[in-house]
Design a protein around this motif. Structure first.
Motif, PDB file in Angstrom:
ATOM      1  N   LEU A  18      46.607  41.066  42.085  1.00 19.71           N
ATOM      2  CA  LEU A  18      47.931  40.744  41.544  1.00 19.71           C
ATOM      3  C   LEU A  18      47.942  39.531  40.603  1.00 19.71           C
ATOM      4  O   LEU A  18      48.521  39.609  39.512  1.00 19.71           O
ATOM      5  CB  LEU A  18      48.913  40.540  42.700  1.00 19.71           C
ATOM      6  N   PRO A  19      47.316  38.408  40.958  1.00 24.42           N
ATOM      7  CA  PRO A  19      47.344  37.256  40.038  1.00 24.42           C
ATOM      8  C   PRO A  19      46.682  37.529  38.695  1.00 24.42           C
ATOM      9  O   PRO A  19      47.058  36.926  37.681  1.00 24.42           O
ATOM     10  CB  PRO A  19      46.589  36.167  40.816  1.00 24.42           C
ATOM     11  N   THR A  20      45.702  38.431  38.679  1.00 24.36           N
ATOM     12  CA  THR A  20      45.016  38.725  37.411  1.00 24.36           C
ATOM     13  C   THR A  20      45.910  39.516  36.460  1.00 24.36           C
ATOM     14  O   THR A  20      45.625  39.572  35.257  1.00 24.36           O
ATOM     15  CB  THR A  20      43.725  39.522  37.667  1.00 24.36           C
ATOM     16  N   LEU A  21      46.973  40.117  36.987  1.00 23.26           N
ATOM     17  CA  LEU A  21      47.891  40.875  36.140  1.00 23.26           C
ATOM     18  C   LEU A  21      48.818  39.959  35.345  1.00 23.26           C
ATOM     19  O   LEU A  21      49.392  40.380  34.342  1.00 23.26           O
ATOM     20  CB  LEU A  21      48.730  41.840  36.999  1.00 23.26           C
ATOM     21  N   ASN A  22      48.968  38.727  35.816  1.00 19.54           N
ATOM     22  CA  ASN A  22      49.847  37.781  35.121  1.00 19.54           C
ATOM     23  C   ASN A  22      49.299  36.359  35.276  1.00 19.54           C
ATOM     24  O   ASN A  22      49.905  35.518  35.941  1.00 19.54           O
ATOM     25  CB  ASN A  22      51.269  37.874  35.682  1.00 19.54           C
ATOM     26  N   PRO A  23      48.147  36.085  34.672  1.00 20.85           N
ATOM     27  CA  PRO A  23      47.521  34.764  34.856  1.00 20.85           C
ATOM     28  C   PRO A  23      48.344  33.612  34.304  1.00 20.85           C
ATOM     29  O   PRO A  23      48.243  32.489  34.805  1.00 20.85           O
ATOM     30  CB  PRO A  23      46.187  34.903  34.106  1.00 20.85           C
ATOM     31  N   LYS A  24      49.169  33.861  33.290  1.00 19.41           N
ATOM     32  CA  LYS A  24      49.960  32.767  32.718  1.00 19.41           C
ATOM     33  C   LYS A  24      51.007  32.252  33.706  1.00 19.41           C
ATOM     34  O   LYS A  24      51.505  31.133  33.552  1.00 19.41           O
ATOM     35  CB  LYS A  24      50.640  33.217  31.422  1.00 19.41           C
ATOM     36  N   LEU A  25      51.329  33.053  34.712  1.00 18.32           N
ATOM     37  CA  LEU A  25      52.240  32.611  35.766  1.00 18.32           C
ATOM     38  C   LEU A  25      51.479  32.098  36.983  1.00 18.32           C
ATOM     39  O   LEU A  25      51.780  31.025  37.514  1.00 18.32           O
ATOM     40  CB  LEU A  25      53.166  33.759  36.179  1.00 18.32           C
ATOM     41  N   PHE A  26      50.476  32.842  37.405  1.00 20.54           N
ATOM     42  CA  PHE A  26      49.790  32.485  38.644  1.00 20.54           C
ATOM     43  C   PHE A  26      48.865  31.278  38.494  1.00 20.54           C
ATOM     44  O   PHE A  26      48.647  30.554  39.469  1.00 20.54           O
ATOM     45  CB  PHE A  26      49.002  33.687  39.174  1.00 20.54           C
ATOM     46  N   ARG A 126      56.451  40.281  33.539  1.00 21.97           N
ATOM     47  CA  ARG A 126      55.353  39.371  33.211  1.00 21.97           C
ATOM     48  C   ARG A 126      55.926  38.043  32.713  1.00 21.97           C
ATOM     49  O   ARG A 126      55.847  37.702  31.542  1.00 21.97           O
ATOM     50  CB  ARG A 126      54.426  39.993  32.150  1.00 21.97           C
ATOM     51  N   TYR A 127      56.523  37.309  33.634  1.00 21.63           N
ATOM     52  CA  TYR A 127      57.090  36.011  33.289  1.00 21.63           C
ATOM     53  C   TYR A 127      55.990  34.963  33.157  1.00 21.63           C
ATOM     54  O   TYR A 127      54.951  35.044  33.825  1.00 21.63           O
ATOM     55  CB  TYR A 127      58.056  35.539  34.373  1.00 21.63           C
ATOM     56  N   SER A 128      56.254  33.974  32.327  1.00 21.22           N
ATOM     57  CA  SER A 128      55.483  32.734  32.390  1.00 21.22           C
ATOM     58  C   SER A 128      56.166  31.848  33.431  1.00 21.22           C
ATOM     59  O   SER A 128      57.258  32.165  33.914  1.00 21.22           O
ATOM     60  CB  SER A 128      55.472  32.036  31.031  1.00 21.22           C
ATOM     61  N   LEU A 129      55.538  30.723  33.776  1.00 21.12           N
ATOM     62  CA  LEU A 129      56.161  29.830  34.748  1.00 21.12           C
ATOM     63  C   LEU A 129      57.484  29.296  34.211  1.00 21.12           C
ATOM     64  O   LEU A 129      58.488  29.255  34.939  1.00 21.12           O
ATOM     65  CB  LEU A 129      55.221  28.669  35.083  1.00 21.12           C
ATOM     66  N   ALA A 130      57.491  28.917  32.936  1.00 23.44           N
ATOM     67  CA  ALA A 130      58.730  28.414  32.331  1.00 23.44           C
ATOM     68  C   ALA A 130      59.802  29.499  32.326  1.00 23.44           C
ATOM     69  O   ALA A 130      60.982  29.232  32.597  1.00 23.44           O
ATOM     70  CB  ALA A 130      58.458  27.928  30.910  1.00 23.44           C
ATOM     71  N   GLY A 131      59.397  30.728  32.029  1.00 23.52           N
ATOM     72  CA  GLY A 131      60.352  31.829  32.012  1.00 23.52           C
ATOM     73  C   GLY A 131      60.926  32.111  33.387  1.00 23.52           C
ATOM     74  O   GLY A 131      62.130  32.349  33.532  1.00 23.52           O
ATOM     75  N   LEU A 132      60.066  32.081  34.401  1.00 24.08           N
ATOM     76  CA  LEU A 132      60.534  32.326  35.768  1.00 24.08           C
ATOM     77  C   LEU A 132      61.479  31.220  36.224  1.00 24.08           C
ATOM     78  O   LEU A 132      62.532  31.494  36.818  1.00 24.08           O
ATOM     79  CB  LEU A 132      59.337  32.421  36.716  1.00 24.08           C
ATOM     80  N   LEU A 133      61.117  29.977  35.937  1.00 21.42           N
ATOM     81  CA  LEU A 133      61.983  28.856  36.312  1.00 21.42           C
ATOM     82  C   LEU A 133      63.326  28.942  35.598  1.00 21.42           C
ATOM     83  O   LEU A 133      64.373  28.641  36.184  1.00 21.42           O
ATOM     84  CB  LEU A 133      61.295  27.528  35.985  1.00 21.42           C
TER      85      LEU A 133
END
Length: 300
Positions: A18-26, A126-133
Motif C-alpha cells: 500500500l505505501p508504494t502506491l502513494n509514496p508522496k504521502l506515506f 492519491r493525495y500528497s500530505l499537504a493535500g490530505l491535511l
C-alpha cells in the motif's frame, strides 16, 4: 490447506504494498512516525537520565554514610534543601507533564494521519500530505467519526487500566505463571491484545465510513468482523499487533545501553529503532485498514 493458510496473510501483503502506491504521502507520514518515536528515548537520554544519575550519586553517598554520624544528617539536609535538587524536581515534573500531554496528542495525530493515508490510498485517491491535511482541515474529509471512536476507545482503555490496577491491588501483585493470578494476568493480557486490534479496526471503520460507523457502533462492527467474518485474518492481525512491538523493543534497550559509553552510538541506534518502530506502527495501521476493507467485501 497451504492455500488457505497463505490466504490468511494476503491482507498483510497488500498492507506492505500500500505505501508504494502513494509514496508522496506515506514517506512524510513514515518520517513523522520515526521522528516521534525518536523523541521519547532522546528525552530520556538527554534529560531524564542525567537527572536520575545525579540523584542516584547523591543517594549512594548518603547510603554509604553511617546513619549515626553527624555527616549523615548534613548530607540528608543538603540533599533535601539544595536549590539544585529543587530544580531537578521541577524539571522532572515538566518532563512528566509533557509526556502525559504531548505524547497522547502526538499518538492521536499519528493514528488519524496513518489511517486516512491508508484508507484514501486503498480507495484509489492519491493525495500528497499537504493535500490530505488540506482536506481534513477544510472538513471535506470528516474527522468527526474517527474522533468519536477514538474517544470511546480512550474511555474503555482508561476503564481497563483502572480494572487492572484494582486486580493488581486485590491480588497483591502476585502473578506466578502456574497460579490463578498468573492465569488471570495472562487472560487479561490476551484480552488487551484483542481489544487493541478491535479498536484499530473500529477506528479504521470510522475513517472509511465516518457517517454510518462511529463510536460504539464502529467497535461492534469491528468485533463482528474479527470474530465472525474473517476470524483467521483477525488472529493474524492480533499476532502482528503483539509481535511487531516485541521484535523492535530490544533495540531500544540495546541503544540505551550505550548512552553512558558512547552517545554517538546510542543516538545512531536510537535512530534505527525509531525508523523501525515508526514503520511497524504504520504497517499495523495499514494492515488494520486493509483488513477492514477486505472483511467488508467478504461480508457483502
Amino acid at each position: 490447506m497451504a492455500a488457505k493458510i497463505t490466504a490468511c496473510f494476503t491482507f498483510l501483503k497488500e498492507a506492505l504494498i500500500l505505501p508504494t502506491l502513494n509514496p508522496k504521502l506515506f514517506a512524510p507520514v513514515l518520517l513523522f512516525f520515526a521522528v516521534t518515536a525518536f523523541l521519547d528515548p532522546l528525552v530520556h537520554v538527554v534529560f531524564v537520565q542525567p537527572l536520575g544519575d545525579g540523584m542516584a550519586s547523591r543517594l549512594t553517598e548518603i547510603n554509604n554514610t553511617d546513619p549515626s554520624s553527624a555527616e549523615y544528617g548534613k548530607l540528608v539536609e543538603k540533599f533535601m534543601e539544595t536549590e539544585e535538587m529543587k530544580q531537578v524536581g521541577k524539571r522532572m515534573l515538566r518532563i512528566t507533564i509533557a509526556q502525559f500531554t504531548v505524547g497522547p496528542a502526538l499518538g492521536l495525530v499519528k493514528q488519524i494521519l496513518a489511517l486516512f493515508a491508508a484508507s484514501t490510498t486503498y480507495s484509489g485517491d492519491r493525495y500528497s500530505l499537504a493535500g490530505l491535511l488540506s482536506e481534513l482541515v477544510s472538513g471535506r474529509i470528516s474527522l468527526k467519526g474517527p474522533s468519536i471512536t477514538i474517544a470511546v476507545v480512550g474511555a474503555l482503555d482508561f476503564a481497563g487500566a483502572v480494572l487492572a490496577a484494582l486486580r493488581y491491588h486485590v491480588m497483591g501483585g502476585r502473578s506466578g505463571v502456574l497460579s490463578v493470578q498468573g492465569l488471570v494476568s495472562l487472560l487479561a493480557h490476551l484480552a488487551s491484545l484483542c481489544f487493541t486490534v478491535i479498536a484499530l479496526v473500529g477506528v479504521a471503520a470510522s475513517v472509511a465510513d465516518s457517517r454510518k460507523c462511529r463510536g460504539v457502533r464502529a467497535l461492534r462492527q469491528a468485533w463482528r468482523l474479527v470474530t465472525r467474518v474473517r476470524r483467521k485474518e483477525g488472529l493474524v492481525l492480533v499476532l502482528v499487533a503483539y509481535l511487531g512491538p516485541t521484535v523492535v523493543a530490544p533495540l531500544h534497550r540495546f541503544a540505551l545501553g550505550y548512552s553512558k559509553s558512547s552517545m554517538a552510538a546510542c543516538l545512531c541506534l536510537m535512530a534505527v529503532y525509531a525508523l523501525l518502530s515508526g514503520a511497524q506502527q504504520l504497517f499495523s495501521l495499514a494492515a488494520a485498514t486493509v483488513y477492514y476493507y477486505q472483511a467488508m467485501e467478504n461480508k457483502e
